[in-house]
Scaffold this active site. Structure first.
Site, PDB file in Angstrom:
ATOM      1  N   GLY A  71       0.817  -1.206   0.000  1.00  0.00           N
ATOM      2  CA  GLY A  71       0.000   0.000   0.000  1.00  0.00           C
ATOM      3  C   GLY A  71       0.852   1.258   0.000  1.00  0.00           C
ATOM      4  N   THR A  72       1.966   1.218   0.714  1.00  0.00           N
ATOM      5  CA  THR A  72       2.827   2.401   0.810  1.00  0.00           C
ATOM      6  C   THR A  72       3.343   2.807  -0.566  1.00  0.00           C
ATOM      7  OG1 THR A  72       3.485   1.867   3.063  1.00  0.00           O
ATOM      8  CG2 THR A  72       5.005   3.240   1.806  1.00  0.00           C
ATOM      9  N   ASN A 151      -7.767   3.809   9.061  1.00  0.00           N
ATOM     10  CA  ASN A 151      -7.189   2.606   9.660  1.00  0.00           C
ATOM     11  C   ASN A 151      -7.329   2.558  11.177  1.00  0.00           C
ATOM     12  OD1 ASN A 151      -5.353   4.792   8.858  1.00  0.00           O
ATOM     13  ND2 ASN A 151      -3.844   3.718  10.100  1.00  0.00           N
ATOM     14  N   HIS A 201      -1.931  -7.597   2.445  1.00  0.00           N
ATOM     15  CA  HIS A 201      -1.949  -8.176   3.791  1.00  0.00           C
ATOM     16  C   HIS A 201      -3.104  -7.702   4.677  1.00  0.00           C
ATOM     17  CE1 HIS A 201       0.131  -4.888   6.259  1.00  0.00           C
ATOM     18  NE2 HIS A 201       0.222  -4.425   5.048  1.00  0.00           N
ATOM     19  N   THR A 237      11.670  -7.729 -11.462  1.00  0.00           N
ATOM     20  CA  THR A 237      10.963  -9.002 -11.615  1.00  0.00           C
ATOM     21  C   THR A 237       9.850  -9.086 -10.577  1.00  0.00           C
ATOM     22  OG1 THR A 237      12.977  -9.998 -12.425  1.00  0.00           O
ATOM     23  CG2 THR A 237      11.258 -11.518 -11.640  1.00  0.00           C
ATOM     24  N   CYS A 325       4.039   2.229  20.532  1.00  0.00           N
ATOM     25  CA  CYS A 325       4.222   2.257  21.989  1.00  0.00           C
ATOM     26  C   CYS A 325       5.620   1.760  22.319  1.00  0.00           C
ATOM     27  CB  CYS A 325       3.175   1.351  22.625  1.00  0.00           C
ATOM     28  SG  CYS A 325       3.430   1.095  24.362  1.00  0.00           S
TER      29      CYS A 325
HETATM   30  C1  PLP Z   1      -4.824   3.242   5.391  1.00  0.00           C
HETATM   31  C2  PLP Z   1      -3.503   2.599   5.073  1.00  0.00           C
HETATM   32  N1  PLP Z   1      -2.811   3.000   4.009  1.00  0.00           N
HETATM   33  C3  PLP Z   1      -1.622   2.448   3.679  1.00  0.00           C
HETATM   34  C4  PLP Z   1      -1.064   1.450   4.442  1.00  0.00           C
HETATM   35  C5  PLP Z   1       0.272   0.905   4.064  1.00  0.00           C
HETATM   36  O1  PLP Z   1       0.196  -0.365   3.463  1.00  0.00           O
HETATM   37  P1  PLP Z   1       1.461  -1.341   3.454  1.00  0.00           P
HETATM   38  O2  PLP Z   1       1.654  -1.803   4.848  1.00  0.00           O
HETATM   39  O3  PLP Z   1       1.064  -2.458   2.527  1.00  0.00           O
HETATM   40  O4  PLP Z   1       2.604  -0.578   2.911  1.00  0.00           O
HETATM   41  C6  PLP Z   1      -1.750   1.004   5.574  1.00  0.00           C
HETATM   42  C7  PLP Z   1      -1.161  -0.040   6.443  1.00  0.00           C
HETATM   43  O5  PLP Z   1      -1.106   0.063   7.643  1.00  0.00           O
HETATM   44  C8  PLP Z   1      -3.008   1.592   5.904  1.00  0.00           C
HETATM   45  O6  PLP Z   1      -3.704   1.214   6.985  1.00  0.00           O
END
Ligand code: PLP
Length: 383
Positions: A71-72, A151, A201, A237, A325
């Site tokens: 996601g990042t 999140n 994940h 790859t 934490c």
């Molecule tokens: C809202 C949100 N965006 C992006 C991410 C980042 O995803 P990743 O851990 O796959 O890089 C997260 C993960 O905690 C998330 O909760």
């Protein structure tokens, strides 16, 4: 001791069939998907089947889905792309409660590349004021980046309206849908979103794999340069086994979506109701807004999250706080700070996030111990 996992917004347990499927692509089908022989063909077939499954989850065409490392990376790629689309536009718009993987690249652009970043506040219930979004969009706005679901609190925003607003003002819209995918239906074509980020994940797939949806016609700036993988948009790859696992997880999510909300929200509602009934001076953050069915963000007045998490962990129950934490020191959550949750509550926050693998028995197990643990933490807090 039977262990109970209630930290599914951090990561989820990969589904057993996801692992089985991945193992085949680590073992039997280990080929490079770019190779011309049968090994390559088998890997390529797995990769493209996975892409089609990810696309189905969000109703996209498969060729609009680019695999990333998570996601990042998807968020970084969307932001770099949307921001660079028009050199005359240097204004970026986001909210105060986004994930760091959205806020940090936006801040980077503001600090190093002359962009002006505007960060919208949220209401005390986590809601976003659409009129404020509309008023903040200017002729120089290049990109609006707003999340689908938070999140920490699970608060969900009206994506379709935001997308329509951006479209009507000719501004690109990126949506971080990492937490919403697999929990609520997402239809990128109906929404008309330009960029949408996903992560394997968070929906019972593997870590280290994600995807960026890019609408046809929206610009894309590759972050990783090299050979021509992913249609020249993301070199290197491909992590075939992870992509295949992600694809399988998306297929499972599509199957479970029709029942997800009703099954999970029964557990969520029971937890919230009983926690509020049994524990004085507790508040559920964001519960006046539409929310994901799986997320509870609860704050206990004069309590320390670290102590609560530790004691629950000793009893085999995994939950998280809103913030990292370290040895009892809590950095306040930027999300709860933006929602103006009083400080006396902020430090005693737990995020309890369920998945479709959880059961009502597990919910009862948590309810049986939580009031005592909170009471003990409060005594320690007062001392
Ligand atoms: C809202 C949100 N965006 C992006 C991410 C980042 O995803 P990743 O851990 O796959 O890089 C997260 C993960 O905690 C998330 O909760």
């Amino acid at each position: 001791m039977e262990r109970i996992y209630f930290d599914n917004n951090a990561t989820t347990q990969p589904a057993p069939v996801v692992i089985q499927k991945m193992l085949r692509y680590l073992d039997e089908h280990f080929g490079n998907p770019s190779s011309g022989h049968r090994y390559g063909e088998a890997a390529r077939h797995g990769l493209e089947q996975a892409r089609a499954r990810v696309a189905t989850l969000i109703n996209a065409e498969p060729n609009r889905v680019i695999f990333t490392s998570g996601g990042t990376e998807a968020n970084n790629m969307a932001i770099a792309s949307g921001a660079a689309a028009n050199p005359a536009r240097k204004h970026l718009l986001t909210s105060a409660v986004e994930h760091a993987s959205v806020l940090k690249p936006l801040e980077f652009l503001a600090r190093h590349q002359g962009y002006q970043l505007e960060v919208l506040p949220v209401a005390t219930d986590g809601g976003l004021d659409l009129e404020e979004v509309a008023a903040a969009i200017r002729p120089e706005t290049a990109l609006v980046s707003l999340m689908a679901a938070n999140n920490e609190t699970g608060v969900v925003w009206p994506l379709a309206e935001i997308a329509a607003l951006c479209r009507s003002r000719s501004v690109f819209f990126h949506c971080d849908a990492v937490q919403m995918a697999g929990k609520e239906e997402i239809d990128v074509r109906r929404l008309g979103v330009d960029y949408l980020s996903l992560a394997g994940h968070k929906l019972h797939g593997p870590k280290g794999i994600g995807a960026l949806y890019v609408r046809r016609g929206a610009p894309l700036v590759p972050l990783i340069l090299g050979a021509g993988q992913e249609n020249g948009q993301r070199a290197g790859t491909e992590n075939v086994a992870a992509a295949v696992g992600f694809g399988k997880a998306c297929e499972l999510a599509v199957e479970s979506l029709p029942h997800y909300r009703s099954r999970i929200s029964v557990m969520r509602d029971r937890l919230e109701k009983e926690i509020l009934a049994a524990i004085p001076e507790a508040r559920i953050n964001g519960n006046e807004q539409p929310r994901l069915a799986n997320t509870i963000n609860v704050s206990f007045k004069n309590c320390a999250s670290g102590a609560l998490i530790q004691e629950l962990d000793e009893r085999g129950i995994a939950v998280s706080a809103h913030a990292a934490c370290h040895s009892g020191d809590l950095t306040p959550s930027h999300v709860l700070a933006a929602m103006q949750v009083p400080e006396t509550f902020q430090h005693g926050t737990l995020r309890i996030s369920l998945s479709r693998f959880n059961t009502m028995d597990e919910v009862e197990a948590l309810l049986a111990v939580l009031p005592g643990i909170v009471a003990r933490s409060r005594r320690g807090f007062a001392a």
